[in-house]
Motif scaffolding. Sequence first.
Motif, mmCIF file in Angstrom:
data_model
loop_
_atom_site.group_PDB
_atom_site.id
_atom_site.type_symbol
_atom_site.label_atom_id
_atom_site.label_comp_id
_atom_site.label_asym_id
_atom_site.label_seq_id
_atom_site.Cartn_x
_atom_site.Cartn_y
_atom_site.Cartn_z
ATOM 1 N N LEU A 1 -3.904 18.067 -1.570
ATOM 2 C CA LEU A 1 -3.266 19.282 -0.880
ATOM 3 C C LEU A 1 -3.000 20.403 -2.174
ATOM 4 O O LEU A 1 -2.665 20.108 -2.946
ATOM 5 N N VAL A 2 -3.207 21.649 -1.754
ATOM 6 C CA VAL A 2 -3.610 22.721 -2.677
ATOM 7 C C VAL A 2 -2.446 23.938 -2.315
ATOM 8 O O VAL A 2 -2.976 24.267 -1.015
ATOM 9 N N GLY A 3 -2.160 24.806 -2.435
ATOM 10 C CA GLY A 3 -1.289 26.112 -2.335
ATOM 11 C C GLY A 3 -0.434 26.997 -3.278
ATOM 12 O O GLY A 3 -0.451 26.018 -5.030
ATOM 13 N N VAL A 4 -0.612 27.637 -3.032
ATOM 14 C CA VAL A 4 0.674 28.240 -3.966
ATOM 15 C C VAL A 4 1.949 27.494 -4.365
ATOM 16 O O VAL A 4 2.736 26.762 -2.843
ATOM 17 N N SER A 5 2.904 27.750 -5.400
ATOM 18 C CA SER A 5 4.425 27.228 -5.321
ATOM 19 C C SER A 5 5.112 27.470 -4.662
ATOM 20 O O SER A 5 5.621 28.437 -4.124
ATOM 21 N N ARG A 6 6.290 26.032 -4.036
ATOM 22 C CA ARG A 6 7.043 25.893 -3.439
ATOM 23 C C ARG A 6 6.277 26.972 -1.678
ATOM 24 O O ARG A 6 6.675 27.330 -0.606
ATOM 25 N N SER A 7 5.463 26.166 -1.570
ATOM 26 C CA SER A 7 4.675 25.557 -0.222
ATOM 27 C C SER A 7 4.848 24.552 0.552
ATOM 28 O O SER A 7 4.479 24.332 1.361
ATOM 29 N N SER A 8 6.238 23.583 0.180
ATOM 30 C CA SER A 8 6.106 21.935 0.331
ATOM 31 C C SER A 8 5.318 22.002 0.388
ATOM 32 O O SER A 8 4.882 20.159 0.760
ATOM 33 N N LYS A 9 4.513 21.495 -1.293
ATOM 34 C CA LYS A 9 3.108 20.396 -1.254
ATOM 35 C C LYS A 9 3.862 18.988 -1.191
ATOM 36 O O LYS A 9 3.189 18.103 -0.836
ATOM 37 N N THR A 10 4.846 18.801 -2.227
ATOM 38 C CA THR A 10 5.515 17.399 -2.894
ATOM 39 C C THR A 10 5.996 16.972 -1.729
ATOM 40 O O THR A 10 5.444 16.048 -1.835
ATOM 41 N N PRO A 11 7.033 17.609 -0.946
ATOM 42 C CA PRO A 11 7.472 16.936 0.163
ATOM 43 C C PRO A 11 7.148 16.166 0.921
ATOM 44 O O PRO A 11 6.451 14.990 1.845
ATOM 45 N N THR A 12 5.592 16.907 1.890
ATOM 46 C CA THR A 12 4.180 16.348 1.953
ATOM 47 C C THR A 12 3.758 15.477 1.572
ATOM 48 O O THR A 12 4.160 14.189 2.190
ATOM 49 N N ARG B 1 0.699 -1.362 -0.188
ATOM 50 C CA ARG B 1 0.203 0.490 -0.486
ATOM 51 C C ARG B 1 0.941 1.707 -0.404
ATOM 52 O O ARG B 1 1.018 2.150 -0.572
ATOM 53 N N ARG B 2 2.193 1.045 0.508
ATOM 54 C CA ARG B 2 2.958 2.337 0.553
ATOM 55 C C ARG B 2 3.981 2.390 -0.407
ATOM 56 O O ARG B 2 3.900 3.730 -1.010
ATOM 57 N N ILE B 3 3.631 1.265 -1.385
ATOM 58 C CA ILE B 3 4.602 1.206 -2.829
ATOM 59 C C ILE B 3 3.685 2.091 -3.636
ATOM 60 O O ILE B 3 4.351 3.054 -4.331
ATOM 61 N N ASP B 4 2.221 1.316 -3.447
ATOM 62 C CA ASP B 4 1.115 2.256 -4.662
ATOM 63 C C ASP B 4 1.078 3.362 -4.381
ATOM 64 O O ASP B 4 0.846 4.339 -5.119
ATOM 65 N N ALA B 5 1.114 4.394 -2.890
ATOM 66 C CA ALA B 5 1.104 5.428 -2.830
ATOM 67 C C ALA B 5 1.930 6.391 -3.373
ATOM 68 O O ALA B 5 1.666 6.888 -3.922
ATOM 69 N N MET B 6 3.430 6.018 -3.443
ATOM 70 C CA MET B 6 3.975 6.126 -3.578
ATOM 71 C C MET B 6 4.204 7.003 -5.258
ATOM 72 O O MET B 6 4.816 7.720 -5.762
ATOM 73 N N HIS B 7 3.887 5.086 -6.223
ATOM 74 C CA HIS B 7 3.993 5.560 -7.274
ATOM 75 C C HIS B 7 2.325 6.535 -7.812
ATOM 76 O O HIS B 7 2.581 7.684 -8.694
ATOM 77 N N TYR B 8 1.338 7.274 -6.552
ATOM 78 C CA TYR B 8 0.180 8.081 -7.008
ATOM 79 C C TYR B 8 0.763 9.102 -7.169
ATOM 80 O O TYR B 8 0.436 9.681 -7.999
ATOM 81 N N VAL B 9 1.250 9.390 -6.175
ATOM 82 C CA VAL B 9 2.273 10.588 -5.636
ATOM 83 C C VAL B 9 3.175 10.954 -6.999
ATOM 84 O O VAL B 9 3.022 12.065 -7.400
ATOM 85 N N LEU B 10 4.073 9.816 -7.031
ATOM 86 C CA LEU B 10 4.679 10.914 -8.704
ATOM 87 C C LEU B 10 3.739 11.237 -9.672
ATOM 88 O O LEU B 10 4.368 11.991 -10.426
ATOM 89 N N ALA B 11 2.890 10.157 -9.874
ATOM 90 C CA ALA B 11 2.018 10.462 -11.010
ATOM 91 C C ALA B 11 0.775 11.588 -11.178
ATOM 92 O O ALA B 11 0.507 12.558 -12.372
ATOM 93 N N HIS B 12 1.096 12.388 -10.036
ATOM 94 C CA HIS B 12 0.251 13.160 -9.548
ATOM 95 C C HIS B 12 0.322 14.177 -9.016
ATOM 96 O O HIS B 12 -0.058 14.937 -8.022
ATOM 97 N N ASP B 13 1.992 14.555 -8.999
ATOM 98 C CA ASP B 13 2.321 15.459 -8.284
ATOM 99 C C ASP B 13 2.493 16.969 -8.960
ATOM 100 O O ASP B 13 2.370 17.491 -10.267
ATOM 101 N N ASP B 14 2.422 18.266 -8.723
ATOM 102 C CA ASP B 14 2.309 19.839 -8.668
ATOM 103 C C ASP B 14 0.978 19.540 -10.056
ATOM 104 O O ASP B 14 0.884 20.495 -10.788
ATOM 105 N N GLY B 15 -0.502 18.530 -9.716
ATOM 106 C CA GLY B 15 -1.537 18.423 -11.085
ATOM 107 C C GLY B 15 -0.864 18.362 -12.059
ATOM 108 O O GLY B 15 -1.479 18.455 -13.035
ATOM 109 N N MET B 16 0.196 17.429 -12.196
ATOM 110 C CA MET B 16 0.465 16.780 -13.514
ATOM 111 C C MET B 16 -0.217 15.793 -13.741
ATOM 112 O O MET B 16 -1.033 15.879 -15.480
#
Length: 287
Positions: free
Chosen positions: A149-160, A122-137
């Motif tokens: 998560l929504v926010g202005v650019s560089r507000s730590s959305k991706t690392p979170t 489940r953690r691996i699947d979640a990691m793949h999901y984040v990669l595919a849906h990062d920054d509104g891709m």
Amino acid sequence: MPHRMTNLHLVSDSTGDTLNSMARAVLARFEEPMVVQHRWSLVRSRLQLDRVLEGIQAEPGPVLFTLVDRSLRLALEELCARLGVRCLSVLDPVLDLMQQAIGERAQAKRGAQHVMDADYFRRIDAMHYVLAHDDGMSTAGVHDADVLLVGVSRSSKTPTCFYLANRGIKAANIPLVPGAVLPIELDAIGCPIIGLTIDADSLIDIRRHRLRLIGAGGVRQDTNDYVDPDSVKAEILAARRLCGARGWPVIDVTRRSIEETAATVVQLMEAWHQRRRDAKQAKPLAS
């Protein structure tokens, strides 16, 4: 009182993550501790332990360990006793407490938390999901998200999002860009949406550093809206107003670590789900 140099040996028969986290949490309570950490991981044979013992003899210091094999534990404890070095099996007190509470003896399994079970995948699947849906891709699968998560650019959305993925949470994130229209998918999304905000001065510093990293330091920063103080303040205010208008909770990440932000996200997720459960229970009563 001046600090003295201290050697700290972390001895594990697994990855050593537990010991590393514990040492980091403890040492954070001291002001500028002069501690040299010696990490010994995957210690599973007497030959491997002998190298550890040689290291402790060469640079004596307290030893924290997580060893399941009893013969290895005894050899380590005997050496520490001879050297007059304190050593501690960090999981023993917790194991004793839980064995009494559960009424069952714990199994002697090394690295049990790292087993490749359903939670691992489940953690691996979640990691793949984040990669595919990062920054509104990709908004196509945003309905499968556990949180957005929504926010202005560089507000730590991706690392979170990546930190949440390590806990098995599918987290998507979408940037709030001035003048850009939000994806229509957000109107019917079935997961909590949480805004991240940040102090304008901190955000400008982060963005300027980002520009330098990508080789855009030559851009006139006084005329660049990306780092212009007035533009950045207006961008942050507009994002907060949008979240407020939509009823999305907002987390100020200015003085929060990624770990603290993620913990707050999880709390807000739990509160969101609790409200939905309460609403479902109230419906039959209302009818």
